[in-house]
Design an enzyme around this catalytic site. Structure first.
Site: not given
Length: 240
Positions: A100-102
């Protein structure tokens, strides 16, 4: 039993994993564990929230599903050789390897996204592309790799979309829909600037400044700069 390993590291972003956790824990026979170097407290990016890792990497040699959250600490996690080695070892055997995300930057640093399509937070698409990844900006959840078993989600809230998709794949649509209703996930914000393509220049600028407050901290800036330099140098050398 489906063993779900959610990786924790210092300065993670809470919603990146809390949203997916609320979905995935409702799967039949779910064995959710929070994994880190060793069991114990891990501090989130706020410096206030503390989450307990329940298991070490060594205690988790064969998870069925791996989830890597993002956060300002992702650059340090991407330089963490023990974490990278664990991912290289367990990732290929896992049924699902996700971020998720970075968190996708961490997967890329471990070599699990080489030559693949993936997404991340809009502010880190360039960083992701330095790993030879095709960074995707217009898809909330991106599936790639053999049998599309590597799945990356865009920034923060996209983790819930990812988790519901996984629930559908693992337990079927009826169960996934029941989970969606259980958490009453029916987003209808009165605002419409949740993607960069919809946001005004002023909103993008304000959001960038907001995000930079975490990245401006000396330890994060040093790690992120070193990580990007290492990747740029590796790219140049590979061309010779």
């Amino acid at each position: 039993m489906t063993q779900i390993a959610i990786v924790l590291y210092p300065r993670f972003t809470a919603l990146d994993f809390v949203g997916p956790y609320e979905v995935l824990r409702m799967l039949p026979d779910a064995d959710v564990r929070f994994v880190a170097h060793e069991p114990g407290p891990v501090v989130a990016d706020s410096g206030v929230l503390v989450v307990g890792a329940t298991h070490s990497f060594d205690e988790t040699p064969s998870p069925d599903l791996i989830l890597i959250p993002g956060g300002p600490g992702c650059f340090g996690a991407a330089k963490d050789e023990k974490l990278r080695e664990w991912l290289r070892t367990v990732g290929p055997a896992a049924q699902w390897t996700t971020s998720v995300c970075t968190g996708s930057v961490v997967l890329a640093a471990a070599g699990l996204l080489d030559g693949l399509r993936a997404t991340t937070h809009w502010s880190s698409l360039t960083a992701l592309s330095l790993y030879g990844v095709t960074a995707v900006s217009d898809e909330r959840v991106v599936r790639a790799g053999p049998d599309e078993r590597i799945v990356t989600a865009a920034g923060v809230s996209a983790g819930i979309d990812l988790a519901l998709w996984l629930a559908d794949q693992i337990a079927g649509t009826k169960k996934a829909e029941a989970i969606q209703l259980a958490i009453e996930y029916d987003p209808q914000p009165h605002l419409d600037s949740g993607h960069r393509s919809k946001a005004s220049v002023a909103t993008i600028t304000a959001s960038t400044v907001m995000l930079s407050r975490d990245l401006d901290k000396p330890e994060v800036l040093k790690l992120s700069t070193r990580l990007l330099w290492d990747r740029a140098l590796a790219t140049v050398r590979a061309r010779r």
